[in-house]
Structure formats: C-alpha cells, structure tokens
Write an enzyme that holds these catalytic residues in place. Sequence first.
Site, PDB file in Angstrom:
ATOM      1  N   ASP A  45      63.052 -85.948  75.109  1.00 40.89           N
ATOM      2  CA  ASP A  45      61.592 -86.140  75.179  1.00 40.89           C
ATOM      3  C   ASP A  45      61.124 -87.583  75.410  1.00 40.89           C
ATOM      4  OD1 ASP A  45      61.790 -83.469  74.566  1.00 40.89           O
ATOM      5  OD2 ASP A  45      60.564 -83.536  72.745  1.00 40.89           O
ATOM      6  N   HIS A  85      54.431 -77.948  76.920  1.00 41.66           N
ATOM      7  CA  HIS A  85      53.546 -77.003  76.230  1.00 41.66           C
ATOM      8  C   HIS A  85      52.480 -76.394  77.132  1.00 41.66           C
ATOM      9  CE1 HIS A  85      55.326 -78.054  72.439  1.00 41.66           C
ATOM     10  NE2 HIS A  85      54.860 -79.283  72.429  1.00 41.66           N
ATOM     11  N   HIS A 118      49.525 -82.651  73.487  1.00 43.31           N
ATOM     12  CA  HIS A 118      50.530 -83.515  74.122  1.00 43.31           C
ATOM     13  C   HIS A 118      51.414 -82.695  75.046  1.00 43.31           C
ATOM     14  CE1 HIS A 118      52.677 -81.776  70.707  1.00 43.31           C
ATOM     15  NE2 HIS A 118      53.783 -81.954  71.398  1.00 43.31           N
ATOM     16  N   LYS A 143      61.117 -77.190  76.958  1.00 45.87           N
ATOM     17  CA  LYS A 143      61.025 -76.438  75.704  1.00 45.87           C
ATOM     18  C   LYS A 143      59.600 -76.489  75.173  1.00 45.87           C
ATOM     19  CE  LYS A 143      62.421 -80.518  73.117  1.00 45.87           C
ATOM     20  NZ  LYS A 143      61.123 -80.733  72.463  1.00 45.87           N
ATOM     21  N   CYS A 188      62.185 -83.969  67.148  1.00 46.17           N
ATOM     22  CA  CYS A 188      63.016 -83.336  68.185  1.00 46.17           C
ATOM     23  C   CYS A 188      64.458 -83.841  68.202  1.00 46.17           C
ATOM     24  CB  CYS A 188      62.341 -83.469  69.539  1.00 46.17           C
ATOM     25  SG  CYS A 188      60.816 -82.486  69.584  1.00 46.17           S
TER      26      CYS A 188
HETATM   27  C1  VGL Z   1      57.926 -83.897  69.193  1.00 43.74           C
HETATM   28  C2  VGL Z   1      56.182 -83.502  67.782  1.00 43.74           C
HETATM   29  C3  VGL Z   1      55.693 -82.535  68.640  1.00 43.74           C
HETATM   30  C4  VGL Z   1      59.164 -84.694  69.474  1.00 43.74           C
HETATM   31  C5  VGL Z   1      57.474 -82.942  70.053  1.00 43.74           C
HETATM   32  O1  VGL Z   1      59.534 -84.838  70.659  1.00 43.74           O
HETATM   33  O2  VGL Z   1      59.774 -85.185  68.491  1.00 43.74           O
HETATM   34  N1  VGL Z   1      57.292 -84.168  68.058  1.00 43.74           N
HETATM   35  N2  VGL Z   1      56.352 -82.263  69.777  1.00 43.74           N
HETATM   36 ZN    ZN Z   2      55.539 -80.906  71.157  1.00 44.38          ZN
END
Ligand code: VGL
Ligand code: ZN
Length: 241
Positions: A45, A85, A118, A143, A188
């Site tokens: 991410d 998302h 996000h 994901k 994550c």
């Molecule tokens: C994440 C919060 C929501 C991450 C993703 O990548 O850690 N954290 N979505």
């Molecule tokens: Zn997220």
Amino acid sequence: MVYLDRRELALGFATVAVTNSLIGTAAQAAGGIKPDGASALIVVDVQNCFLPGGSLAVKDGDQVVPVINKIAKGFANIVMTQDWHTAHHVSFASSHAGKKPFDVVDLPYGKQVLWPDHCVQGTDGANLSKNLELPTAQLIIRKGFHNDVDSYSAFLEADKKTSTGLASYLKARGIKTVFVTGLATDFCVAWTAIDARAAGFTAYVVEDACRGIDASGSMAKAWADMTKAGVKKIQSADLTV
Ligand code: VGL
Ligand code: ZN
C-alpha cells in the site's frame, strides 16, 4: 574419571554452541540475510492516500520509498499491494451516519476501525507512488474491493474467509520466505505478515521500510501480535542486496 571427562567435553560443546549463536547474531546484524529465489518482497500500500498530503496520510510515509527501492535490488520476486475501495466502502466513516474517522463499529465479521475516505478505485489517491522503482515486481494484489468487507491483509479479507489468492500464487512460484514492507506497519503490514505465517511462510518485517498510523496504541499491539505469530523484525541494513 571417564565420566568426568565426558562432562567436561559436554560443557566444552555447550560453550562452542553459545559462542556460535552470538557470532550468528552479529553476522545477521551486519547484513547477513540474503534473499534468494525462494524469497519475495511484499510492498504494501505505498499509495498516494497514505503519503504526505493524502487523505489517510501516514506520518513520514514517504520515507519508506528510498529504503524499499534500495532493498528491492536484491529481490527477483516482488509483489505490490494496492488498497482498492469502492466509493462508499464499509470501512469509511462517511458510510456510517453519525460516525467519524477512527471510531470503531461492530460489523458482521468483527470490529472495524472507520477511516477517512481513501484509496477509491480509479482515483489518484489510489495510485501507487510514482517514486517506487520496482522493475522486478510481477504482481499487484488489489484488496478491499468488496464493498462490505475490509482487507488489511494481502492474503485474507477481514472476514477471515475470503482469500486474495496470494498464498497459492507464492506457493506455485516456490516462495518460502516473505519480507514485508510499506504502509501502514500497524494495519496492512502487520496483518499481511501474520497471515503469511498462518499460510506457512517464514515472515520478516523490515521495520525501517515501514511507517505506522498508531491509533490508540495500535503500533505496540501490532508488534506484540507479530512477535507472537513468529514474525521476525529486521532492519534494511540486515539484508545483503
Ligand atoms: C490501511 C487503514 C485502512 C493500510 C488501509 O494500508 O494500513 N490502513 N486501509
Ligand atoms: Zn483501506
């Protein structure tokens, strides 16, 4: 007399064993872990939303990029992940009347932290950092695209049932060890590393190639959970690349 000699011999061996393990630790600290063909780097991410200026910016998140680029040179196998998302995803506070970011709600699969909007599919915030240099990356796992289920982990969605297919992919490619990096350490990255262990992989988290959100003690909890699961914490300098 003979027995005494043997005991001395045994003690001698014990001393040698202790010395060797100390040398082993020192070698590891000086860059002794070498990724091989059965190793994969997982880059979690590293997307605009989680970088400075993004809607869910992780403090100093951009600092992971040069560290990841450097260690990536030692990996023939790299997998990237991308939080992806729907526009009104269940993990967004904006999808729940009266709730605000970082509130926690009960969903059918368990507790869910609510986030600012996000990484919405197709938006610039969801794009991977343009500063990543990962020429050997061969797979991007998206994901969190099921509207009603979050997915911190690159392996399993938050319902703990729905697989992303990553474990099967890595096994089919002969991967035995994963090195996890990216954002965010306490969500994550941690869930990915713990699920990697559950799927039978050796798992390292490269601490200085990650940054965390640290909401309500989540950083300390994540490291405790990772240690319990057998995830090993290393620094980028521990890797020979
Ligand atoms: C994440 C919060 C929501 C991450 C993703 O990548 O850690 N954290 N979505
Ligand atoms: Zn997220």
